[in-house]
Design a protein around this motif. Structure first.
Motif, PDB file in Angstrom:
ATOM      1  N   ALA A 141     -30.268 -41.349  -4.017  1.00 43.44           N
ATOM      2  CA  ALA A 141     -31.475 -41.853  -3.353  1.00 43.44           C
ATOM      3  C   ALA A 141     -32.126 -42.923  -4.201  1.00 43.44           C
ATOM      4  O   ALA A 141     -32.065 -42.886  -5.440  1.00 43.44           O
ATOM      5  N   PHE A 142     -32.758 -43.879  -3.523  1.00 41.21           N
ATOM      6  CA  PHE A 142     -33.647 -44.830  -4.178  1.00 41.21           C
ATOM      7  C   PHE A 142     -35.062 -44.432  -3.804  1.00 41.21           C
ATOM      8  O   PHE A 142     -35.384 -44.270  -2.626  1.00 41.21           O
ATOM      9  N   TYR A 143     -35.925 -44.239  -4.813  1.00 38.02           N
ATOM     10  CA  TYR A 143     -37.314 -43.841  -4.571  1.00 38.02           C
ATOM     11  C   TYR A 143     -38.208 -45.031  -4.837  1.00 38.02           C
ATOM     12  O   TYR A 143     -38.437 -45.411  -5.981  1.00 38.02           O
ATOM     13  N   ASP A 144     -38.716 -45.612  -3.762  1.00 36.42           N
ATOM     14  CA  ASP A 144     -39.511 -46.832  -3.863  1.00 36.42           C
ATOM     15  C   ASP A 144     -40.997 -46.480  -3.857  1.00 36.42           C
ATOM     16  O   ASP A 144     -41.586 -46.219  -2.810  1.00 36.42           O
ATOM     17  N   ILE A 145     -41.593 -46.498  -5.040  1.00 34.16           N
ATOM     18  CA  ILE A 145     -43.016 -46.227  -5.180  1.00 34.16           C
ATOM     19  C   ILE A 145     -43.827 -47.504  -4.940  1.00 34.16           C
ATOM     20  O   ILE A 145     -45.051 -47.478  -4.940  1.00 34.16           O
ATOM     21  N   ASP A 146     -43.131 -48.599  -4.669  1.00 37.47           N
ATOM     22  CA  ASP A 146     -43.764 -49.921  -4.509  1.00 37.47           C
ATOM     23  C   ASP A 146     -43.184 -50.645  -3.299  1.00 37.47           C
ATOM     24  O   ASP A 146     -42.946 -51.847  -3.348  1.00 37.47           O
ATOM     25  N   THR A 147     -42.984 -49.951  -2.188  1.00 27.79           N
ATOM     26  CA  THR A 147     -42.168 -50.476  -1.091  1.00 27.79           C
ATOM     27  C   THR A 147     -42.552 -51.878  -0.614  1.00 27.79           C
ATOM     28  O   THR A 147     -41.682 -52.752  -0.535  1.00 27.79           O
ATOM     29  N   PRO A 148     -43.806 -52.165  -0.270  1.00 27.59           N
ATOM     30  CA  PRO A 148     -44.111 -53.522   0.208  1.00 27.59           C
ATOM     31  C   PRO A 148     -43.835 -54.597  -0.849  1.00 27.59           C
ATOM     32  O   PRO A 148     -43.403 -55.702  -0.508  1.00 27.59           O
ATOM     33  N   LEU A 156     -33.810 -54.036  -7.898  1.00 27.55           N
ATOM     34  CA  LEU A 156     -33.008 -53.646  -6.743  1.00 27.55           C
ATOM     35  C   LEU A 156     -32.417 -54.884  -6.101  1.00 27.55           C
ATOM     36  O   LEU A 156     -33.073 -55.928  -6.042  1.00 27.55           O
ATOM     37  N   ALA A 157     -31.193 -54.776  -5.615  1.00 29.53           N
ATOM     38  CA  ALA A 157     -30.551 -55.830  -4.834  1.00 29.53           C
ATOM     39  C   ALA A 157     -30.302 -55.307  -3.425  1.00 29.53           C
ATOM     40  O   ALA A 157     -29.987 -54.121  -3.241  1.00 29.53           O
ATOM     41  N   ALA A 158     -30.446 -56.184  -2.445  1.00 33.68           N
ATOM     42  CA  ALA A 158     -30.321 -55.749  -1.057  1.00 33.68           C
ATOM     43  C   ALA A 158     -28.968 -55.110  -0.784  1.00 33.68           C
ATOM     44  O   ALA A 158     -28.872 -54.130  -0.025  1.00 33.68           O
ATOM     45  N   GLU A 159     -27.905 -55.619  -1.416  1.00 30.73           N
ATOM     46  CA  GLU A 159     -26.571 -55.090  -1.142  1.00 30.73           C
ATOM     47  C   GLU A 159     -26.374 -53.674  -1.686  1.00 30.73           C
ATOM     48  O   GLU A 159     -25.415 -52.989  -1.310  1.00 30.73           O
ATOM     49  N   LEU A 160     -27.293 -53.221  -2.559  1.00 28.95           N
ATOM     50  CA  LEU A 160     -27.185 -51.861  -3.091  1.00 28.95           C
ATOM     51  C   LEU A 160     -27.775 -50.818  -2.146  1.00 28.95           C
ATOM     52  O   LEU A 160     -27.416 -49.635  -2.228  1.00 28.95           O
ATOM     53  N   VAL A 161     -28.650 -51.226  -1.266  1.00 27.52           N
ATOM     54  CA  VAL A 161     -29.387 -50.261  -0.431  1.00 27.52           C
ATOM     55  C   VAL A 161     -28.458 -49.420   0.435  1.00 27.52           C
ATOM     56  O   VAL A 161     -28.606 -48.186   0.496  1.00 27.52           O
ATOM     57  N   PRO A 162     -27.454 -49.999   1.133  1.00 29.41           N
ATOM     58  CA  PRO A 162     -26.590 -49.149   1.962  1.00 29.41           C
ATOM     59  C   PRO A 162     -25.767 -48.151   1.164  1.00 29.41           C
ATOM     60  O   PRO A 162     -25.221 -47.204   1.746  1.00 29.41           O
ATOM     61  N   GLY A 163     -25.672 -48.345  -0.148  1.00 26.73           N
ATOM     62  CA  GLY A 163     -24.915 -47.425  -0.977  1.00 26.73           C
ATOM     63  C   GLY A 163     -25.638 -46.140  -1.314  1.00 26.73           C
ATOM     64  O   GLY A 163     -25.040 -45.208  -1.857  1.00 26.73           O
ATOM     65  N   PHE A 164     -26.937 -46.064  -1.012  1.00 25.15           N
ATOM     66  CA  PHE A 164     -27.703 -44.831  -1.228  1.00 25.15           C
ATOM     67  C   PHE A 164     -27.698 -43.990   0.047  1.00 25.15           C
ATOM     68  O   PHE A 164     -27.792 -44.519   1.155  1.00 25.15           O
ATOM     69  N   ASP A 165     -27.631 -42.680  -0.124  1.00 30.77           N
ATOM     70  CA  ASP A 165     -27.726 -41.790   1.031  1.00 30.77           C
ATOM     71  C   ASP A 165     -29.128 -41.777   1.614  1.00 30.77           C
ATOM     72  O   ASP A 165     -29.302 -41.592   2.823  1.00 30.77           O
ATOM     73  N   LEU A 166     -30.141 -41.976   0.742  1.00 30.19           N
ATOM     74  CA  LEU A 166     -31.535 -41.929   1.169  1.00 30.19           C
ATOM     75  C   LEU A 166     -32.320 -43.071   0.556  1.00 30.19           C
ATOM     76  O   LEU A 166     -32.089 -43.431  -0.605  1.00 30.19           O
ATOM     77  N   LEU A 173     -38.571 -33.352   0.254  1.00 29.59           N
ATOM     78  CA  LEU A 173     -37.406 -33.918  -0.431  1.00 29.59           C
ATOM     79  C   LEU A 173     -36.182 -33.031  -0.247  1.00 29.59           C
ATOM     80  O   LEU A 173     -35.076 -33.526   0.044  1.00 29.59           O
ATOM     81  N   VAL A 174     -36.338 -31.735  -0.409  1.00 29.81           N
ATOM     82  CA  VAL A 174     -35.211 -30.819  -0.210  1.00 29.81           C
ATOM     83  C   VAL A 174     -34.704 -30.920   1.227  1.00 29.81           C
ATOM     84  O   VAL A 174     -33.491 -30.900   1.475  1.00 29.81           O
ATOM     85  N   GLY A 175     -35.607 -31.057   2.174  1.00 31.58           N
ATOM     86  CA  GLY A 175     -35.189 -31.231   3.565  1.00 31.58           C
ATOM     87  C   GLY A 175     -34.406 -32.514   3.781  1.00 31.58           C
ATOM     88  O   GLY A 175     -33.426 -32.540   4.536  1.00 31.58           O
ATOM     89  N   PHE A 176     -34.809 -33.592   3.113  1.00 29.86           N
ATOM     90  CA  PHE A 176     -34.085 -34.855   3.235  1.00 29.86           C
ATOM     91  C   PHE A 176     -32.677 -34.728   2.650  1.00 29.86           C
ATOM     92  O   PHE A 176     -31.719 -35.313   3.179  1.00 29.86           O
ATOM     93  N   VAL A 177     -32.545 -33.990   1.558  1.00 28.41           N
ATOM     94  CA  VAL A 177     -31.226 -33.769   0.968  1.00 28.41           C
ATOM     95  C   VAL A 177     -30.344 -32.985   1.931  1.00 28.41           C
ATOM     96  O   VAL A 177     -29.165 -33.312   2.131  1.00 28.41           O
ATOM     97  N   ARG A 178     -30.919 -31.954   2.546  1.00 26.74           N
ATOM     98  CA  ARG A 178     -30.158 -31.177   3.531  1.00 26.74           C
ATOM     99  C   ARG A 178     -29.690 -32.080   4.671  1.00 26.74           C
ATOM    100  O   ARG A 178     -28.527 -32.034   5.101  1.00 26.74           O
ATOM    101  N   GLU A 179     -30.585 -32.891   5.162  1.00 31.88           N
ATOM    102  CA  GLU A 179     -30.259 -33.817   6.255  1.00 31.88           C
ATOM    103  C   GLU A 179     -29.134 -34.773   5.854  1.00 31.88           C
ATOM    104  O   GLU A 179     -28.202 -35.024   6.618  1.00 31.88           O
ATOM    105  N   ALA A 180     -29.213 -35.307   4.619  1.00 28.31           N
ATOM    106  CA  ALA A 180     -28.192 -36.246   4.153  1.00 28.31           C
ATOM    107  C   ALA A 180     -26.839 -35.569   4.021  1.00 28.31           C
ATOM    108  O   ALA A 180     -25.795 -36.162   4.350  1.00 28.31           O
TER     109      ALA A 180
END
Length: 376
Positions: A112-119, A133-143, A348-355
């Motif tokens: 997962a990538f955790y973006d505390i500064d999204t905008p 972060l590079a845009a091409e790395l984003v699809p490589g994360f499950d979350l 967070l645990v729910g997101f891991v289960r979903e992934a």
């Protein structure tokens, strides 16, 4: 999903809250995960400005390890990354692109990538100058875990190709943040590191009211304010306020101020930790306006909004103490019901289960396609 998770965070800092809001979030989340029986390792780049200002060098509820660079990260912690059920890379991590590539290469569990500064991240990616972060790395994360919710989540999926963007907001710890019985010392206070795009709102909603109400008391806590800021004489300045002192600071105010960075105002749905911490202390929050704030607190009932000095003064001057206390109490109840660190850990645990379920479906689909191809 049953049993405990082995979680590895690679974040900006958990040991020092100096000049950043990341440490508070990581501390609360790691503590809540540990309380739920999960194992947490936090890997932090050893940099001098945090080394000189460590206010929690060894948290008792997680293992913290410092490293000097990406090569050392691979050598010392490669096995831990391979074994982790969840590996999380945070925003603003030094050499963040290289760290993300390493995690995606080694991790066998959910990433997962955790973006505390999204905008801020989205704007930097659009300009092509995001250092962590590079845009091409984003699809490589499950979350893709985001401090900003609302429409931004779909935008992250649409524009960056994220597999699943989910909101994971900051929170409050009700064991730490709770009402105090002593009378307020300040009429209005604010805690936050200096930011040029927040300063105009701080001027409108705190400094100018202080100039117009010389008999009232105000306070601003936080580092890195420029020397040319004109502080009225009735504004107390606190250079650095560690998280352990936040609750007492909120409790010493009739109202506490929340002002938001410009990118986050535009994006909306970007609550700061000040909102939840102060509300958990029962201190009424006076905030600037932004889209989605009513998803967290009901304006007029649980939070007070102002866009101008006149509106801020009207709140400070005219709201009866009984109503002020009622607003603070309603906000506290809302935090306890929805916005504690325990709620975030459960999410967070729910997101891991979903992934995991999503990845299992993807693997099953691939196997089916291969089998069909072989029969064909």
């Amino acid at each position: 999903m049953s049993g405990s998770l082995d979680v590895v965070f690679l974040g900006l800092s958990i040991t020092s809250s100096w000049g950043n809001g990341h440490a508070t979030t990581y501390r609360a989340l790691a503590r809540a995960l540990a309380a739920a029986g999960h194992r947490v390792l936090f890997l932090e780049r050893d940099v001098p400005w945090y080394a000189e200002n460590r206010d929690l060098a060894a948290p008792p509820w997680c293992d913290v390890q410092l490293y000097g660079g990406v090569a050392e990260l691979r050598e010392r912690f490669g096995d831990r990354l391979r074994a982790a059920d969840l590996a999380v890379v945070g925003s603003y991590v030094p050499d963040g692109r290289e760290v993300a590539r390493l995690v995606q290469e080694l991790a066998r569990g959910i990433t997962a990538f955790y973006d505390i500064d999204t905008p801020v991240t989205m704007a930097a990616l659009a300009r092509g100058d995001c250092a962590y972060l590079a845009a091409e790395l984003v699809p490589g994360f499950d979350l893709y875990l985001s401090f900003t919710g609302g429409p931004m989540l779909r935008r992250i999926e649409r524009e960056l190709g994220a597999r699943a963007a989910r909101a994971l907001y900051c929170s409050a710890d009700p064991e730490v943040h709770r009402p105090a019985p002593h009378p307020p010392r300040w009429d209005l206070g604010y805690v936050g590191t200096y930011s040029a795009d927040r300063q105009p709102a701080l001027e409108r909603l705190l400094l100018e009211p202080a100039r117009r109400r010389g008999g009232a008391r105000f306070a601003v806590a936080g580092p890195q304010y420029p020397a040319d800021v004109r502080w009225p004489g009735n504004v107390d300045r606190i250079e650095h306020l560690p998280p352990t002192a936040h609750a007492a600071f909120y409790a010493a105010q009739r109202y506490t101020l929340n002002v938001t960075r410009a990118d986050m105002v535009r994006a909306g749905w970007s609550p700061s930790v000040r909102l939840f911490e102060a509300a958990a202390c029962g201190t009424p929050v006076l905030s600037d306006r932004w889209p989605g704030i009513d998803a967290f607190f009901a304006p007029g009932r649980e939070i007070l909004l102002a866009a101008s000095t006149t509106e801020a003064l009207a709140i400070l001057d005219r709201l009866p103490d009984q109503e002020r206390h009622a607003i603070g109490e309603r906000a506290r109840r809302r935090v306890l019901a929805e916005h504690t660190a325990t709620h975030r850990a459960e999410a967070l645990v729910g997101f891991v289960r979903e992934a995991r379920e999503r990845n299992a479906r993807r693997r099953a689909r691939v196997r089916k396609e291969i089998a069909q191809g072989e029969r064909g």
